[in-house]
Design a protein around this motif. Structure first.
Motif, short mmCIF file in Angstrom:
data_model
loop_
_atom_site.label_atom_id
_atom_site.label_comp_id
_atom_site.label_asym_id
_atom_site.label_seq_id
_atom_site.Cartn_x
_atom_site.Cartn_y
_atom_site.Cartn_z
N PRO A 118 0.66 -1.19 -0.03
CA PRO A 118 -0.01 -0.15 0.15
C PRO A 118 0.67 1.26 0.03
O PRO A 118 1.92 1.29 0.63
N ASP A 119 0.48 2.31 -0.81
CA ASP A 119 0.96 3.36 -0.94
C ASP A 119 0.19 4.65 -0.08
O ASP A 119 -0.76 4.97 -0.51
N TYR A 120 0.77 4.98 1.07
CA TYR A 120 -0.03 6.06 2.03
C TYR A 120 0.06 7.36 1.81
O TYR A 120 -0.54 8.22 2.23
N GLN A 121 0.56 7.50 0.58
CA GLN A 121 0.71 8.89 0.03
C GLN A 121 -0.30 9.20 -0.90
O GLN A 121 -0.76 10.34 -1.18
N ASP A 122 -0.86 8.12 -1.16
CA ASP A 122 -2.30 8.29 -2.05
C ASP A 122 -3.64 8.32 -1.29
O ASP A 122 -3.62 7.73 -0.11
N PRO A 123 -4.73 8.92 -1.78
CA PRO A 123 -5.85 9.04 -1.18
C PRO A 123 -6.43 7.66 -0.92
O PRO A 123 -7.25 7.37 0.02
N ASP A 124 -6.10 6.64 -2.03
CA ASP A 124 -6.74 4.87 -1.58
C ASP A 124 -5.47 4.50 -1.66
O ASP A 124 -4.97 3.70 -2.76
N PRO A 125 -5.01 4.01 -0.30
CA PRO A 125 -3.75 3.55 -0.33
C PRO A 125 -3.57 1.98 -1.01
O PRO A 125 -2.65 1.52 -1.43
N GLU A 126 -4.81 1.15 -0.78
CA GLU A 126 -4.78 -0.05 -1.15
C GLU A 126 -5.18 -0.50 -2.69
O GLU A 126 -4.98 -1.30 -3.41
N LYS A 127 -5.18 0.89 -3.41
CA LYS A 127 -5.67 0.74 -4.82
C LYS A 127 -4.51 -0.05 -5.76
O LYS A 127 -5.12 -0.88 -6.70
N ASN A 128 -3.32 0.46 -5.48
CA ASN A 128 -2.28 -0.60 -6.13
C ASN A 128 -1.50 -1.64 -5.53
O ASN A 128 -0.47 -2.18 -5.94
N ALA A 129 -2.17 -1.99 -4.17
CA ALA A 129 -1.41 -3.02 -3.35
C ALA A 129 -1.74 -4.31 -4.09
O ALA A 129 -2.72 -4.48 -4.25
N GLY A 130 -0.73 -5.17 -3.80
CA GLY A 130 -0.81 -6.73 -4.23
C GLY A 130 -0.76 -6.89 -5.55
O GLY A 130 -0.79 -8.11 -5.78
N LYS A 131 -0.43 -6.12 -6.46
CA LYS A 131 -0.13 -6.40 -7.81
C LYS A 131 1.28 -7.02 -7.90
O LYS A 131 2.61 -6.62 -7.46
N ALA A 132 1.51 -8.17 -8.68
CA ALA A 132 2.71 -8.88 -9.01
C ALA A 132 3.50 -7.95 -9.81
O ALA A 132 3.15 -7.49 -10.90
N ILE A 133 4.95 -8.00 -9.29
CA ILE A 133 5.86 -7.11 -10.00
C ILE A 133 6.59 -8.10 -11.05
O ILE A 133 7.08 -7.93 -12.05
N GLY A 134 7.13 -9.23 -10.24
CA GLY A 134 7.96 -10.29 -10.88
C GLY A 134 8.87 -10.93 -9.94
O GLY A 134 8.75 -10.80 -8.60
N TRP A 135 10.00 -11.63 -10.27
CA TRP A 135 10.84 -12.38 -9.60
C TRP A 135 12.33 -11.63 -9.75
O TRP A 135 12.71 -11.25 -10.73
N GLY A 136 12.86 -11.66 -8.48
CA GLY A 136 14.09 -10.99 -8.32
C GLY A 136 14.99 -12.01 -7.62
O GLY A 136 14.48 -12.76 -6.94
N GLN A 137 16.37 -11.63 -7.70
CA GLN A 137 17.32 -12.49 -6.79
C GLN A 137 17.24 -11.95 -5.36
O GLN A 137 17.17 -10.97 -5.17
N LYS A 138 17.15 -12.94 -4.55
CA LYS A 138 17.24 -12.60 -2.98
C LYS A 138 18.28 -11.84 -2.51
O LYS A 138 18.21 -11.00 -1.82
#
Length: 115
Positions: free
Chosen positions: A83-103
Motif C-alpha cells: 500500500p502507498d499511504y501517500q495516495d488517497p486510496d492506499p490499497e488501490k495498487n497494493a498486491g500487484k505482482a511485479i515479478g521475480w528477483g534475486q534474493k
C-alpha cells in the motif's frame, strides 16, 4: 537429572530445525542501495526482475520502493506491491505482482518499514 538433559537437547534440536525452515513469504524487502553523490539513494547494482522464476534475466527495476514477498525459490523471490499511504486510496495498487528477483538484490526489512 537425565530427564532435564534430555528435554534440553530436544529443545535445542527443535529450535534449530525451526530456523532452518525459515520462509521469507510475507516479509518486506527493499532493493540494496548505496548513498548517491547528491545525498539520495541509488541502486548498488542493476536489479533484474523477470516474469517467471526460471528466467535468468528480465527488465531493470525502475522504482526504488518496498515490496512484499509473495513466493520464493532457493535463490529468487516473487515481489508484489505494498500500500502507498501517500495516495488517497492506499490499497488501490497494493498486491500487484511485479515479478521475480534475486534474493541477494534485496534487503529484508521490518514490516513496520514496508510502505
Amino acid at each position: 537429572m537425565k530427564k532435564l538433559i534430555a528435554v534440553a537437547i530436544i529443545g535445542l534440536l527443535t529450535t534449530s530445525a525451526a530456523y532452518a525452515a525459515k520462509s521469507y513469504v510475507g516479509q518486506c524487502v527493499f532493493p540494496v542501495t548505496v548513498k548517491a553523490k547528491g545525498g539520495g539513494l541509488a541502486f548498488k547494482k542493476p536489479v533484474f526482475i523477470s516474469i517467471a522464476s526460471a528466467t535468468p534475466s528480465g527488465e531493470h527495476l525502475k522504482t526504488m520502493s518496498a515490496f512484499m514477498v509473495k513466493a520464493e525459490t532457493a535463490t529468487q523471490i516473487q515481489l508484489v506491491t505494498v500500500p502507498d499511504y501517500q495516495d488517497p486510496d492506499p490499497e488501490k495498487n497494493a498486491g500487484k505482482a511485479i515479478g521475480w528477483g534475486q534474493k541477494s538484490d534485496f534487503v529484508f526489512q521490518d514490516l513496520r518499514n514496508c510502505e
